[in-house]
Design a protein around this motif. Structure first.
Motif, PDB file in Angstrom:
ATOM      1  N   GLY A  32       6.549  -5.401 -26.362  1.00  0.00           N
ATOM      2  CA  GLY A  32       6.204  -6.812 -26.565  1.00  0.00           C
ATOM      3  C   GLY A  32       6.547  -7.707 -25.390  1.00  0.00           C
ATOM      4  N   SER A  33       7.053  -7.132 -24.295  1.00  0.00           N
ATOM      5  CA  SER A  33       7.474  -7.977 -23.169  1.00  0.00           C
ATOM      6  C   SER A  33       6.321  -8.375 -22.256  1.00  0.00           C
ATOM      7  N   GLY A  34       5.121  -7.836 -22.510  1.00  0.00           N
ATOM      8  CA  GLY A  34       3.955  -8.263 -21.745  1.00  0.00           C
ATOM      9  C   GLY A  34       3.509  -7.273 -20.683  1.00  0.00           C
ATOM     10  N   LYS A  35       4.053  -6.079 -20.703  1.00  0.00           N
ATOM     11  CA  LYS A  35       3.727  -5.091 -19.666  1.00  0.00           C
ATOM     12  C   LYS A  35       2.246  -4.716 -19.692  1.00  0.00           C
ATOM     13  N   ARG A  58      13.334   7.254 -11.796  1.00  0.00           N
ATOM     14  CA  ARG A  58      14.401   7.595 -10.845  1.00  0.00           C
ATOM     15  C   ARG A  58      13.864   8.434  -9.691  1.00  0.00           C
ATOM     16  N   GLU A  59      12.978   9.389 -10.031  1.00  0.00           N
ATOM     17  CA  GLU A  59      12.539  10.351  -9.006  1.00  0.00           C
ATOM     18  C   GLU A  59      11.329   9.876  -8.217  1.00  0.00           C
ATOM     19  N   ALA A  60      10.422   9.176  -8.866  1.00  0.00           N
ATOM     20  CA  ALA A  60       9.123   8.926  -8.221  1.00  0.00           C
ATOM     21  C   ALA A  60       8.912   7.479  -7.790  1.00  0.00           C
ATOM     22  N   ALA A  61       9.691   6.557  -8.335  1.00  0.00           N
ATOM     23  CA  ALA A  61       9.431   5.146  -8.035  1.00  0.00           C
ATOM     24  C   ALA A  61      10.050   4.751  -6.704  1.00  0.00           C
ATOM     25  N   ASP A  62       9.338   3.921  -5.976  1.00  0.00           N
ATOM     26  CA  ASP A  62       9.931   3.248  -4.825  1.00  0.00           C
ATOM     27  C   ASP A  62      10.695   2.013  -5.296  1.00  0.00           C
ATOM     28  N   ARG A  63      10.191   1.436  -6.387  1.00  0.00           N
ATOM     29  CA  ARG A  63      10.797   0.212  -6.903  1.00  0.00           C
ATOM     30  C   ARG A  63      10.661   0.193  -8.414  1.00  0.00           C
ATOM     31  N   VAL A  64      11.672  -0.306  -9.074  1.00  0.00           N
ATOM     32  CA  VAL A  64      11.644  -0.472 -10.522  1.00  0.00           C
ATOM     33  C   VAL A  64      11.674  -1.961 -10.831  1.00  0.00           C
ATOM     34  N   VAL A  65      10.780  -2.360 -11.738  1.00  0.00           N
ATOM     35  CA  VAL A  65      10.689  -3.751 -12.155  1.00  0.00           C
ATOM     36  C   VAL A  65      11.030  -3.803 -13.633  1.00  0.00           C
ATOM     37  N   PHE A  66      11.986  -4.630 -14.004  1.00  0.00           N
ATOM     38  CA  PHE A  66      12.322  -4.769 -15.423  1.00  0.00           C
ATOM     39  C   PHE A  66      11.755  -6.082 -15.940  1.00  0.00           C
ATOM     40  N   MET A  67      10.860  -5.959 -16.935  1.00  0.00           N
ATOM     41  CA  MET A  67      10.222  -7.134 -17.549  1.00  0.00           C
ATOM     42  C   MET A  67      10.788  -7.358 -18.938  1.00  0.00           C
ATOM     43  N   ASP A  68      10.987  -8.614 -19.282  1.00  0.00           N
ATOM     44  CA  ASP A  68      11.375  -8.949 -20.649  1.00  0.00           C
ATOM     45  C   ASP A  68      10.904 -10.371 -20.916  1.00  0.00           C
ATOM     46  N   GLY A  69      10.347 -10.599 -22.091  1.00  0.00           N
ATOM     47  CA  GLY A  69       9.931 -11.944 -22.466  1.00  0.00           C
ATOM     48  C   GLY A  69       8.924 -12.566 -21.530  1.00  0.00           C
ATOM     49  N   GLY A  70       8.068 -11.738 -20.934  1.00  0.00           N
ATOM     50  CA  GLY A  70       6.988 -12.275 -20.113  1.00  0.00           C
ATOM     51  C   GLY A  70       7.384 -12.684 -18.713  1.00  0.00           C
ATOM     52  N   ILE A  71       8.580 -12.294 -18.277  1.00  0.00           N
ATOM     53  CA  ILE A  71       8.966 -12.544 -16.885  1.00  0.00           C
ATOM     54  C   ILE A  71       9.548 -11.266 -16.274  1.00  0.00           C
ATOM     55  N   VAL A  72       9.596 -11.239 -14.939  1.00  0.00           N
ATOM     56  CA  VAL A  72      10.317 -10.173 -14.249  1.00  0.00           C
ATOM     57  C   VAL A  72      11.782 -10.598 -14.208  1.00  0.00           C
ATOM     58  N   PRO A 110       0.843  -1.205   0.000  1.00  0.00           N
ATOM     59  CA  PRO A 110       0.000   0.000   0.000  1.00  0.00           C
ATOM     60  C   PRO A 110       0.876   1.253   0.000  1.00  0.00           C
ATOM     61  N   GLY A 111       0.555   2.193  -0.873  1.00  0.00           N
ATOM     62  CA  GLY A 111       1.312   3.445  -0.950  1.00  0.00           C
ATOM     63  C   GLY A 111       2.566   3.363  -1.792  1.00  0.00           C
ATOM     64  N   GLU A 112       2.857   2.200  -2.287  1.00  0.00           N
ATOM     65  CA  GLU A 112       4.099   2.039  -3.055  1.00  0.00           C
ATOM     66  C   GLU A 112       3.898   2.473  -4.505  1.00  0.00           C
ATOM     67  N   VAL A 113       4.952   3.001  -5.106  1.00  0.00           N
ATOM     68  CA  VAL A 113       4.942   3.362  -6.519  1.00  0.00           C
ATOM     69  C   VAL A 113       5.940   2.463  -7.236  1.00  0.00           C
ATOM     70  N   VAL A 114       5.411   1.613  -8.111  1.00  0.00           N
ATOM     71  CA  VAL A 114       6.249   0.660  -8.841  1.00  0.00           C
ATOM     72  C   VAL A 114       6.250   1.055 -10.311  1.00  0.00           C
ATOM     73  N   VAL A 115       7.431   1.235 -10.865  1.00  0.00           N
ATOM     74  CA  VAL A 115       7.552   1.508 -12.294  1.00  0.00           C
ATOM     75  C   VAL A 115       8.006   0.234 -12.990  1.00  0.00           C
ATOM     76  N   ILE A 116       7.254  -0.156 -14.032  1.00  0.00           N
ATOM     77  CA  ILE A 116       7.637  -1.311 -14.837  1.00  0.00           C
ATOM     78  C   ILE A 116       8.285  -0.816 -16.125  1.00  0.00           C
ATOM     79  N   LEU A 117       9.513  -1.251 -16.341  1.00  0.00           N
ATOM     80  CA  LEU A 117      10.231  -0.956 -17.575  1.00  0.00           C
ATOM     81  C   LEU A 117      10.353  -2.249 -18.373  1.00  0.00           C
ATOM     82  N   GLY A 118      10.560  -2.096 -19.672  1.00  0.00           N
ATOM     83  CA  GLY A 118      10.821  -3.287 -20.475  1.00  0.00           C
ATOM     84  C   GLY A 118      10.561  -3.013 -21.931  1.00  0.00           C
ATOM     85  N   PRO A 119      11.192  -3.795 -22.803  1.00  0.00           N
ATOM     86  CA  PRO A 119      11.028  -3.554 -24.233  1.00  0.00           C
ATOM     87  C   PRO A 119       9.606  -3.807 -24.700  1.00  0.00           C
TER      88      PRO A 119
END
Ligand code: ADP
Ligand code: MG
Length: 268
Positions: free
Chosen positions: A55-58, A228-242, A44-53
């Protein structure tokens, strides 16, 4: 969430139940397996940014959280309830459309294309769901919509039609519209990708404000600066997985996985 709040939130997240809990999420379109076992918790309250190319399923993953796609395997819980299913007498049963509507009220979503109703003013767009769908009192909904328009810096645009607004203004109205149902969770799918470059900042500023106000957010974006500024956590997705996740300062400055490094090298 602001930086000061982050550490205590991270410490607390071990104890507090996550607002979003995805486990082994699989999704295929025909023979194309797009999600291959996604695990993700969002506190709760967390900001998660998902990055990834591309077609990766984001987008597919966000759409599964918001009932726009049904998953094939695994589970997604939001606010302690399994999305689309209910546990009864030890068995999972599909939810009724009414129960799904109740779950969806907890989740707001903002898309790349703002999708405002062209024949409605900004204000009418914002009150449409609370009044038209959820039967909220119109006066109350209008008052809250005006608060939301102020929060996105568009108080004076309440009577404007979408065609009279810039792309950045339309997207800010779309954010206000998503907030109008008072969601516990906001999903953003590349909210600035369709905007002219000079309009990106005004939308990111609104999102930064929301992040600082304790809203739980999952944001798919290519805006590394926002991550960089707003995320508590960054998740990198590629090919349908974290592939990799962590604090933005770690993932962005010192990615461990070659695929993350390759992806980030394009932004430097
Ligand atoms: P991303 O948002 O990371 O670019 P998407 O989730 O949009 O990725 O797409 C992942 C893959 O799933 C792509 O190969 C895309 O073509 C496919 N896909 C997405 N939605 C559908 C759909 N409704 N039907 C068939 N294939 C789809
Ligand atoms: Mg996408």
């Amino acid at each position: 969430m602001n930086v000061a709040a982050r550490d205590s939130a991270a410490a607390a997240s071990a104890a507090v139940a996550p607002l979003v809990r995805a486990r082994n999420v699989h999704k295929s379109f025909g023979a194309n397996e797009v999600l291959k076992g996604i695990d993700l918790d969002v506190a709760p309250g967390e900001v998660v940014v998902i990055l990834g190319p591309s077609g990766s399923g984001k987008s597919t993953f966000l759409r599964c959280i918001n009932h726009l796609e049904a998953i094939d395997r695994g589970s997604i819980e939001v606010d302690g309830e399994q999305i689309g299913y209910q546990l009864r007498h030890g068995r999972l049963n599909k939810l009724s459309s009414r129960a799904i509507a109740v779950q969806r009220r907890k989740i707001g979503m903002v898309f790349q294309q703002f999708n405002l109703y062209p024949h409605m003013t900004a204000l009418e767009n914002i009150i449409e769901a609370p009044v038209g769908v959820h039967g909220q009192d119109r006066r109350e909904a209008v008052a809250y919509a005006m608060d939301l328009l102020a929060r996105v810096g568009l108080s004076e645009k309440a009577p404007a039609y979408p065609r009279q607004l810039s792309g950045g203004q339309q997207q800010r109205v779309a954010i206000a519209r998503a907030l109008a149902i008072r969601p516990k969770l906001m999903l953003f799918d590349e909210p600035t990708s369709a905007l002219d470059p000079e309009l990106v900042g005004e939308v990111l500023n609104v999102m930064r404000d929301l992040a600082g106000q304790g809203l739980t957010m999952i944001v798919v974006t290519h805006e590394i600066g926002f991550a960089r500024e707003a995320a508590d956590r960054v998740v990198f997705m590629d090919g349908g997985i974290v592939v990799e996740e962590g604090r933005p300062e770690d993932i962005l400055a010192n990615p461990q996985h070659p695929r993350t490094r390759l992806f980030l090298s394009r932004f430097i």
